[in-house]
Scaffold this active site. Sequence first.
Site: not given
Length: 322
Positions: A60, A125, A160, A222, A248, A254, A287-289
């Site tokens: 992506w 990943h 993960e 996170y 990470e 999260a 990315k808008d996050e």
Amino acid sequence: MKYLLSLVCLVALSNSVFSNDALDEPVSKHGKLSVDGINLVNESGEKVQLKGMSLAWSIWWPQFYNEATVEGIKNYCHSNVVRAPLAIETNDGGYLTDPEGQMQLIVDVIEAAIKNDIYVIVDWHEEKADTHLEQAVDFFDKISKQYGSYPNIIYETFNEPTTQSWSDVLKPYHEAVIKAIRANDPDNLIIVGTPTWSQSVDQAAADPITDQKNIMYSLHFYAGTHKQWLRDTAQSALDAGIGIFVNEYGTVNADASAPVDLDESKLWWAWLDENNISYVNYDITDKDEGASALIPGTTAENVCKEEYLTESGRLAVEQNKK
């Protein structure tokens, strides 16, 4: 003459002293890494800490899998490590459907990391890697044959895991992949994923991989979601004698959503630094996050430049300097 000798000694001393800024701690200074007890050490046996940034899924965000991005991560994000997450299987494809194209993205990042004198984590990943053991073995065999002689390389065998049993599923998986890597590369660091999205390091500590050297165990957090309880779990794993690598982490929740949890982030950084644990911020995307380090529209040429950083990105960069 006496002044000159003193100056030479001071220069030599300054070159050997560790800097808190990861930009000043490149591969050329530390060489091949290894694990001594719970500590990551350099080729001289001295403790070393890696701090840097992770790219996001290769399928992506391919626009950041290049030399310009790696240069920005090193020079502007003050990093001595970059993580390259290879997307294995998604609704939009991945390594299983496009092995050549996805492999080239990883190779581009590896080559750029070597050129820029920083370490690179090659990350398988996905969350169900145990169902793709044959493909993982083949991939890491290829990577270790091509790049295993470089001290820059760090292998991450399973990003993960979720609910898989550590002893019955994950440990045998890791051992099989490690065997393939060690056939070509006997020494470079290998990071292995732990249960519950790489949080249950205590389960790995109770049944560690014992017949291999230079192994560390993944811890992901996170800050908005994972708090003192996870630090307690991680501390128990350290106390049991396994080395941890935070390959990470995020300053937000999260699910990658805002807001930044500054207080918990500070508590995490303090604990990591106190225990000499390396850490890699997620992620280099526009990315808008909340978790994104870059504002929307950032190109590879502007990665990590101050005016293109989000709140999370600015905090991660400042921490990489400390």
